[in-house]
Write a protein that holds these residues in place. Structure first.
Motif, short mmCIF file in Angstrom:
data_model
loop_
_atom_site.label_atom_id
_atom_site.label_comp_id
_atom_site.label_asym_id
_atom_site.label_seq_id
_atom_site.Cartn_x
_atom_site.Cartn_y
_atom_site.Cartn_z
N PRO A 1 -3.48 -4.03 -61.86
CA PRO A 1 -3.87 -4.10 -60.45
C PRO A 1 -5.10 -3.25 -60.14
CG PRO A 1 -1.50 -3.80 -60.66
CD PRO A 1 -2.07 -3.61 -62.02
N VAL A 2 -5.93 -3.76 -59.22
CA VAL A 2 -7.14 -3.07 -58.77
C VAL A 2 -7.01 -2.79 -57.28
CG1 VAL A 2 -9.64 -3.25 -58.44
CG2 VAL A 2 -8.59 -4.15 -60.54
N LEU A 3 -7.33 -1.58 -56.90
CA LEU A 3 -7.23 -1.16 -55.50
C LEU A 3 -8.61 -0.71 -55.02
CD1 LEU A 3 -4.22 0.95 -54.19
CD2 LEU A 3 -6.36 0.66 -52.96
N ASN A 4 -9.10 -1.32 -53.97
CA ASN A 4 -10.43 -1.04 -53.45
C ASN A 4 -10.44 0.24 -52.63
OD1 ASN A 4 -12.99 -1.09 -52.38
ND2 ASN A 4 -12.73 -2.97 -51.19
N ALA A 5 -11.24 1.22 -53.07
CA ALA A 5 -11.40 2.48 -52.33
C ALA A 5 -12.73 2.52 -51.59
CB ALA A 5 -11.30 3.67 -53.30
N GLY A 6 -13.33 1.33 -51.38
CA GLY A 6 -14.59 1.24 -50.66
C GLY A 6 -15.65 0.59 -51.51
N ASP A 7 -16.18 -0.56 -51.05
CA ASP A 7 -17.24 -1.24 -51.82
C ASP A 7 -18.42 -1.53 -50.91
OD1 ASP A 7 -15.59 -3.21 -50.52
OD2 ASP A 7 -16.39 -4.77 -51.84
N GLY A 8 -19.47 -0.75 -51.10
CA GLY A 8 -20.69 -0.94 -50.34
C GLY A 8 -20.43 -0.96 -48.85
N THR A 9 -20.97 -1.96 -48.18
CA THR A 9 -20.76 -2.12 -46.74
C THR A 9 -19.68 -3.15 -46.43
OG1 THR A 9 -22.52 -3.79 -46.64
CG2 THR A 9 -23.16 -1.50 -46.22
N ARG A 10 -18.93 -3.60 -47.45
CA ARG A 10 -18.00 -4.72 -47.25
C ARG A 10 -16.68 -4.29 -46.65
NH1 ARG A 10 -14.07 -8.02 -49.21
NH2 ARG A 10 -13.41 -6.39 -50.63
N GLU A 11 -15.86 -3.53 -47.41
CA GLU A 11 -14.54 -3.13 -46.90
C GLU A 11 -14.12 -1.76 -47.43
OE1 GLU A 11 -11.14 -4.95 -45.72
OE2 GLU A 11 -11.73 -7.02 -46.09
N HIS A 12 -13.25 -1.13 -46.67
CA HIS A 12 -12.58 0.11 -47.07
C HIS A 12 -11.14 0.00 -46.56
CE1 HIS A 12 -11.68 4.08 -48.16
NE2 HIS A 12 -12.67 4.76 -47.59
N PRO A 13 -10.32 -0.80 -47.24
CA PRO A 13 -9.01 -1.17 -46.67
C PRO A 13 -8.08 0.00 -46.39
CG PRO A 13 -9.20 -1.88 -48.97
CD PRO A 13 -10.57 -1.47 -48.52
N THR A 14 -8.01 0.98 -47.28
CA THR A 14 -7.03 2.06 -47.04
C THR A 14 -7.45 2.95 -45.88
OG1 THR A 14 -8.01 3.47 -48.77
CG2 THR A 14 -6.15 2.05 -49.40
#
Length: 311
Positions: free
Chosen positions: A127-140
């Motif tokens: 599993p991969v969890l997004n901790a912030g990608d550029g200007t797209r999303e920061h879900p947590t």
């Protein structure tokens, strides 16, 4: 396995349903109840390892993810790009795949390039969890913002939440918009015209360029940091003028609702987005946001682990 949760990865709130967002919030609330009852450390991830791959600077998010993993009894691998083989020419994908080969169970990634977590999810088995990608999303970050609002106001449905500042460059704003609107909140984005994306109303939000006009109808004010590191060019005449028009100070707060919540994702530029008196005042829930970030990240790591174990 948790009913209603069907995601191997957590890459953004755009792809989650209101039910799935609520599952994360409810799991975080369960962890808070356990911590309040004297059980801050749990063994749900015992025997696993979480890799924190941060290709951008971070204090709160990185520390929070590391502590969240340890609270669930997982080991952590903390990666720093500057001292890695990336400096020797190794690719982003090869770096992640080599770390995965060492036996990690999940990968948390922050990267300057929008879509980097999605790319990893296509190449990794874990599993991969997004901790912030550029200007797209920061879900947590959005999840902890929403959790904090729910903690103080109950249901999100019917609340008016105003996101103030650099909407154009803010991944926090985008994730908040997806999450808040799906949970029934009315969302206003407010800032200089140069920092509001064109066609943003297509995401179901309202636009204002006058903070004083929307304050009386706002229940929660989320003051976003000016993303100087992502800007190319001058988007407003001066910091002083921005603070005068969009900064939250005591005089402006006095014109807001008496129980309006003040949020800020941090790091705070004191005197720009908000004054110290507001940041540290009675209506501020900024420190609650930081504490709740740990609970939200525990919930996300646990849900992805649970799904992985059962599929």
């Amino acid at each position: 396995m948790t009913q209603g949760w069907s995601k191997k990865h957590l890459l953004g709130l755009e792809e989650l349903t209101a039910e799935e967002i609520t599952i994360i919030l409810d799991r975080a609330a369960e962890f808070k109840a356990l911590a309040d009852s004297g059980k801050p450390k749990l063994d749900f991830l015992n025997g696993t390892a979480i890799a924190n791959l941060f290709f951008e600077p971070s204090t709160r998010t990185r520390t929070s993810f590391s502590l969240a993993a340890k609270r669930l009894s997982a080991d952590t691998v903390d990666f720093t790009a500057a001292s890695s083989s990336l400096s020797k020419g190794e690719t982003f994908i090869d770096t992640a795949r080599n770390i995965e080969a060492m036996g990690v169970s999940q990968v948390v990634v922050r990267h300057r390039t929008p879509g980097a977590p999605q790319l990893l999810a296509r190449h990794l088995k874990v599993p991969v969890l997004n901790a912030g990608d550029g200007t797209r999303e920061h879900p947590t970050q959005a999840l902890l913002d929403i959790f904090t609002i729910r903690q103080h106001r109950g249901s999100l449905a019917g609340l008016t939440v105003t996101l103030v500042g650099d909407i154009l460059h803010s991944r926090v704003a985008r994730s908040n918009i997806w999450g808040l609107t799906k949970l029934g909140a009315r969302v206003i984005v407010c800032g200089p015209a140069t920092l509001i994306p064109q066609r943003i109303t297509e995401l179901g939000v309202e636009v204002s360029h006058n903070l004083d006009e929307v304050l009386p109808e706002t229940d929660c004010i989320n003051l976003l940091r000016i993303q100087f590191e992502r800007q190319r060019g001058a988007f407003f005449p001066s910091i002083r003028e921005y603070a005068h028009l969009f900064g939250m100070n005591s005089e402006r707060l006095a014109r807001a609702k008496k129980d309006a919540l003040i949020l800020a994702p941090g790091p705070i530029n004191r005197g720009v987005e908000l004054t110290p008196a507001v940041a540290d005042g009675d209506q501020s829930v900024i420190i609650d946001q930081v504490s709740n970030g740990l609970l939200i990240r525990m919930a996300c790591l646990h849900l992805l682990h649970e799904y992985s174990q059962n599929n």
